[in-house]
Design a protein around this motif. Structure first.
Motif, PDB file in Angstrom:
ATOM      1  N   ARG A   1       1.049   4.561  -3.265  1.00  0.00           N
ATOM      2  CA  ARG A   1       0.689   5.707  -2.589  1.00  0.00           C
ATOM      3  C   ARG A   1       1.973   6.341  -3.002  1.00  0.00           C
ATOM      4  O   ARG A   1       1.388   7.928  -3.728  1.00  0.00           O
ATOM      5  CB  ARG A   1       0.293   5.596  -0.918  1.00  0.00           C
ATOM      6  CG  ARG A   1      -1.053   5.497  -0.503  1.00  0.00           C
ATOM      7  CD  ARG A   1      -0.567   4.889   0.754  1.00  0.00           C
ATOM      8  NE  ARG A   1      -2.406   4.652   1.314  1.00  0.00           N
ATOM      9  CZ  ARG A   1      -2.783   5.535   1.250  1.00  0.00           C
ATOM     10  NH1 ARG A   1      -2.922   6.436   1.160  1.00  0.00           N
ATOM     11  NH2 ARG A   1      -4.357   5.151   1.737  1.00  0.00           N
TER      12      ARG A   1
ATOM     13  N   THR B   1       4.745  10.294   1.143  1.00  0.00           N
ATOM     14  CA  THR B   1       5.129   8.936   0.823  1.00  0.00           C
ATOM     15  C   THR B   1       6.152   8.435   0.995  1.00  0.00           C
ATOM     16  O   THR B   1       6.726   6.633   1.112  1.00  0.00           O
ATOM     17  CB  THR B   1       4.173   8.518  -0.309  1.00  0.00           C
ATOM     18  OG1 THR B   1       4.488   9.644  -1.467  1.00  0.00           O
ATOM     19  CG2 THR B   1       2.800   8.866  -0.493  1.00  0.00           C
TER      20      THR B   1
ATOM     21  N   ASP C   1       0.899  -1.496  -0.053  1.00  0.00           N
ATOM     22  CA  ASP C   1       0.729   0.164   0.131  1.00  0.00           C
ATOM     23  C   ASP C   1       0.790   1.060   0.160  1.00  0.00           C
ATOM     24  O   ASP C   1       0.561   2.459  -0.827  1.00  0.00           O
ATOM     25  CB  ASP C   1      -1.129   0.152   1.418  1.00  0.00           C
ATOM     26  CG  ASP C   1      -1.542   0.990   1.080  1.00  0.00           C
ATOM     27  OD1 ASP C   1      -2.509   1.355   0.589  1.00  0.00           O
ATOM     28  OD2 ASP C   1      -1.635   2.302   2.161  1.00  0.00           O
TER      29      ASP C   1
END
Length: 1008
Positions: A343, A700, A339
């Motif tokens: 991102r 991120t 994940d």
């Protein structure tokens, strides 16, 4: 019923109107109607019958016969008028038959005029005739109801035809029955006979139908029984024969008994087949169970060998499931790392897009520098808000100024259009007024012309008739000249032939001399030198022929003169009508036709113009209303134009002030304030987006690095060398469930195979010989078929018994219903045979109608005997006889009793004179009986036809005495005869004279 007056016109032999006063004839009570043969004596009676019933007696009403006189002129209609009193009412009946008449209006040819009738009644209070009806049907019903007699009865009772009654005396029973049936209307009794015959036939048909239904049921029972009755014979009787029902019911009982015996045998056969089928079913079940256990043991051995060969595959499934369970501890950190990586890739892509939209000098700027640029652009945008308000106000004022210009232009156009229309108003109003005046003048002219057209048309029609009649006058003059020549020639020819005949009359008289007979001229019986006819002698026939030709020619000349006078009179009237004023010359047809056409055209044109008066007035009214509306429109447009001029000046001042202020704010730049503000807002948005994208990439990246560290630690603790190896060992829920299911299924199958091989019954069955279920199946199938056949046979016997029971019940019901039908048939057949004269109980074979007529004939014979005895000096008496003659039926016999011999003999043995007064007495007696039958209508006028010539002087006196006795109670009797002696004996006479131009009647009240 008493006749007063009769008027006949163009009827039968009567060419002109003939008036007969029955009141004058009936003063003496007895009158004579006489005349030469063919003069028209019977036509007088026909006229009376035609007036009453609209038809002449049946014997004279033959097809193709016309009632119109051949002697009557073409314009004289055929008509009969009868004045009579009946049932205390004075009536007048007028009848005209359908006939040909000349066409009206001077047209050639004939047309058919329909029959017409009229009925009037005399009112003694007012002394006037009142019309009652002109309907043929209503008049016929009224007269028939008042007289109480039909036309046939009237002709037999009032117009006594002696010849018919002479035939009646000599006729057989059937002929007498037909005449009496018509007179006394015994059709209802004949209808009773026919009705009883119909009932007998219907009842007989019902009995036969019932027998046929019973035989049909017996036939159906025979089909159902299929030999169950054994040798018992089937019913052989036919419909209508007695004993049929008992024969059918007995045979049905035998058939039911045999069917029940066969049903019991079929039940025993079914029980035996059921036992055999149960034993075969048990053997089949045992064979199938043994075969199943042997197959079960063989299948278990085969499956155990297959499981042993696939042991390695089972171990691989167990190892993969163990690795998947250890990899479950790495699934959480692995998902977080995936994940964070997704991102970060998304943030980098957004940052690249945001920097591509910035100015080139800001491509390498950081987040703080981009944020500073965005704050400065927001301050500049805030300073433009006031300028944008001013710019919006200026645009609104500019739009209002443009709208005002458009409205001012529209008002100017409206004003100019109204002014242009008003400039031509005077000429338009004058033109419309002239149209009204012209239409009014045309209406006056059309009325004047209409009064001239019709007289002109009448003059034109009269001129055409004048020319046509002038030609007809010329033709009539030529015809008159020709007929005069023919008349003169015929007259001279007749005079010449008469002169020549007179010169040779001595020879004609000599031709009649006979030896020993006296001469008609000198009286001498000797004829020494009789004259001889010379050459060219003319006899009486030639003279009469010439005289007839002369008469026809003279009649044709008179008709031609009358026709010429009629045409000349019509020509004079047409000439007088064709001129405008007396004394004017006769105008030609062409000139009058041209005048009529010109007047018609001029009138049509004037009428068309006059028809536009209303439209012209409406056009002027509409124009005046439009003039008022146009004035109001022009004034309103001028007012609005003046008001908008001052408003536009104020708007121009406000727009100029706003333009100056905006120029100061823009500082000499191009474009509007709104466009400049929009560019600033777009730059602020790009700078803000680029700042946020740069910060998202930094965030991120940091989170991705933290997730990768946590994943490496989790894989090491789970026993995997790398995170990729742990990720490869992971299995999804479906795959894990599938592996576990395979492992569980194999374990269960191994346990089941072991249990099946350990069963004692299965191991024992494997040691026995192989089973044969096919043979047991075949034996069971055969037993099943035998059982079904037994069931079918039992059901068939049971259905046969039930059907035979049902049909037997129907047969019994039909037999019970036939009893009343046969009783009814016997009763109706007995009555029908009795009324028809065919029954043995009817000894005289007399029909019902004949029985009723026999009673009437007995009354007639009694009434006739009173007069016959007087006519015959007490010698003869009429008696009714119902004795049979040979094989013929009885009831209408008529005999005469001779008092001189004391014997009874048939009326056919009477002599001619005896037959006459016997038939006369019978006719008078019949008249009395029919009168009573008709309701007692008094018949004050009777007519007696020919037959008096067969009587001697003494018998004639006796007959006249009897007829004279009929005058009692004011009765009038007319004798129709040409016997010369009656003219001396009967003072009152109506003579019918036969003439060349048609017959005529003369009333005489003296003898001779």
């Amino acid at each position: 019923m008493r006749l007063h007056r009769l008027t006949v016109t163009a009827f039968g032999p009567f060419a002109t109107a003939q008036h007969i006063d029955f009141d004058a004839l009936g003063e003496a009570g007895l009158f004579l109607l006489h005349g030469p043969t063919g003069a028209g004596k019977t036509s007088v009676l026909d006229a009376v019958c035609f007036a009453l019933y609209g038809a002449v007696p049946g014997a004279r009403q033959s097809p193709g016969t016309t009632l119109r006189s051949d002697h009557a002129p073409a314009g004289t209609p055929t008509e009969v008028v009868l004045d009579l009193t009946v049932a205390g009412r004075r009536l007048e009946i007028t009848r005209r038959p359908a006939q040909q008449r000349p066409k009206r209006g001077g047209r050639s040819g004939y047309t058919t005029e329909r029959a017409s009738s009229g009925l009037r009644e005399y009112d003694p209070v007012t002394g006037a005739w009142q019309a009652l009806s002109r309907s043929h049907q209503e008049i016929g019903d009224e007269i028939t109801e008042l007289l109480g007699m039909s036309r046939e009865q009237f002709c037999q009772v009032v117009l006594l035809p002696q010849g018919d009654f002479a035939r009646f005396l000599r006729a057989d029973a059937e002929a007498r029955g037909k005449l009496l049936g018509r007179l006394f209307d015994t059709r209802r009794f004949a209808a009773v006979e026919e009705r009883l015959a119909e009932l007998r036939r219907a009842s007989e048909q019902r009995v036969k139908s019932g027998d046929e239904r019973l035989l049909a049921l017996a036939h159906r029972m025979g089909q159902e029984a299929a030999g169950a009755a054994g040798e018992w014979p089937a019913p052989a009787a036919r419909p209508g024969e007695p004993g049929l029902a008992a024969e059918v019911l007995a045979w049905a009982a035998v058939a039911r008994s045999g069917a029940r015996e066969r049903l019991a045998a079929a039940g025993c056969a079914l029980d035996a087949a059921g036992s055999r089928r149960a034993a075969a079913a048990r053997l089949l079940e045992d064979a199938r169970e043994l075969a199943a256990r042997q197959r079960r043991y063989a299948d278990a051995e085969l499956r155990r060998a297959e499981l042993a060969g696939r042991r390695g595959e089972y171990e691989e499934w167990r190892a993969a499931l163990d690795r998947a369970r250890r990899a479950d501890r790495v699934a959480g950190p692995l998902a977080l790392r995936d994940d964070a990586e997704a991102r970060h890739r998304a943030a980098v892509a957004g940052h690249d897009r945001a920097r591509a939209a910035l100015e080139p000098e800001l491509a390498g700027a950081g987040p703080e520098q981009l944020d500073d640029r965005a704050r400065r652009a927001r301050r500049e945008l805030a300073e433009l808000d006031a300028a944008r308000g001013a710019e919006r106000r200026r645009d609104e004022l500019a739009r209002e100024r443009a709208d005002s210009d458009r409205e001012a232009g529209a008002d100017e156009e409206t004003r100019q259009e109204a002014a242009g229309w008003l400039d031509g108003w005077a000429s338009r109003r004058r033109e419309l007024q002239e149209r009204i005046d012209t239409a009014l003048e045309a209406g006056t002219r059309a009325e004047r012309l209409a009064g001239r057209i019709e007289p002109a048309r009448r003059r034109l029609a009269a001129a055409r008739r004048r020319d046509e009649l002038a030609g007809r006058v010329t033709a009539a003059e030529r015809e008159l000249s020709a007929t005069r020549e023919r008349a003169n020639t015929a007259h001279e020819s007749w005079l010449d032939l008469r002169e020549r005949r007179l010169r040779g009359i001595a020879a004609e008289l000599a031709g009649r001399l006979a030896d020993g007979e006296p001469c008609a001229v000198c009286g001498s019986p000797d004829h020494p030198a009789p004259a001889r006819a010379g050459d060219g002698h003319v006899d009486r026939a030639a003279e009469e022929t010439a005289y007839a030709e002369h008469t026809r020619a003279d009649t044709a000349r008179g008709e031609a003169e009358r026709a010429l006078a009629v045409v000349r009179e019509a020509l004079t009237a047409a000439r007088a009508e064709a001129v405008d004023a007396p004394g004017d010359p006769q105008p030609p047809v062409a000139a009058l036709a041209e005048l009529v056409a010109g007047l018609a055209d001029e009138h049509a044109g004037a009428h068309a113009l006059a028809a536009g008066t209303h439209a012209a007035r409406e056009a002027l009214d509409r124009a005046e209303r439009e003039h008022t509306e146009r004035l109001a429109v022009r004034q309103e447009a001028e007012r609005r134009i003046a008001a908008r001029t001052s408003r536009r000046e104020a708007l121009d001042e406000q727009i100029a002030a706003l333009e100056a202020e905006l120029a100061r704010i823009r500082g000499g730049g191009t474009g509007t304030v709104a466009e400049h503000a929009a560019r600033l807002e777009a730059r602020i948005e790009r700078l803000t987006g680029a700042t946020e994208a740069a910060r998202a990439v930094e965030d991120t990246a940091r989170r991705l690095k933290e997730a990768e560290g946590a994943l490496s630690q989790a894989a090491f603790r789970a026993g995997f060398d790398t995170s990729d190896e742990a990720a490869a060992a992971l299995l999804g829920d479906d795959a894990r469930r599938e592996l576990q299911h395979r492992l569980d299924a194999r374990a269960a199958e191994e346990a089941a195979v072991a249990d099946r091989l350990a069963e004692p019954e299965t191991r024992a069955a494997a040691g026995r010989p192989p089973a044969d279920p096919a043979a047991a199946e075949a034996a069971h199938t055969a037993a099943e078929e035998a059982l079904r056949a037994a069931h079918t046979a039992l059901a068939a016997h049971r259905d046969r018994c039930a059907e035979l029971d049902r049909l037997s019940r129907e047969a019994a019901r039909e037999a019970r219903g036939l009893g009343p039908l046969r009783a009814e048939y016997d009763r109706v057949a007995g009555l029908a045979g009795l009324t028809a004269g065919t029954s043995a109980a009817n000894e005289r074979k007399m029909r019902l109608e004949s029985y009723v007529l026999a009673a009437r004939l007995e009354q007639v014979a009694a009434a006739a005997t009173a007069r016959l005895s007087r006519m015959s000096g007490g010698r003869y008496t009429l008696v009714h006889s119902d004795a049979r003659s040979g094989t013929r039926r009885s009831g209408l016999g008529l005999h005469v009793v001779d008092a001189w011999t004391g014997r009874e003999r048939d009326t056919a043995t009477l002599s001619g004179g005896e037959t006459f007064f016997a038939s006369l007495a019978l006719a008078l007696g019949l008249a009395d009986v029919v009168t009573e039958e008709a309701g007692g209508v008094r018949l004050d006028t009777l007519f007696i036809d020919e037959g008096f010539g067969s009587l001697d002087d003494q018998t004639l006196d006796e007959v006249l005495d009897v007829l004279d006795s009929l005058r009692e109670r004011d009765r009038c009797v007319g004798i129709v005869s040409h016997v010369a002696d009656l003219r001396r004996r009967v003072p009152a006479q109506l003579e019918v004279v036969k003439e060349r131009g048609g017959s005529a009647v003369r009333l005489r009240t003296y003898a001779g």
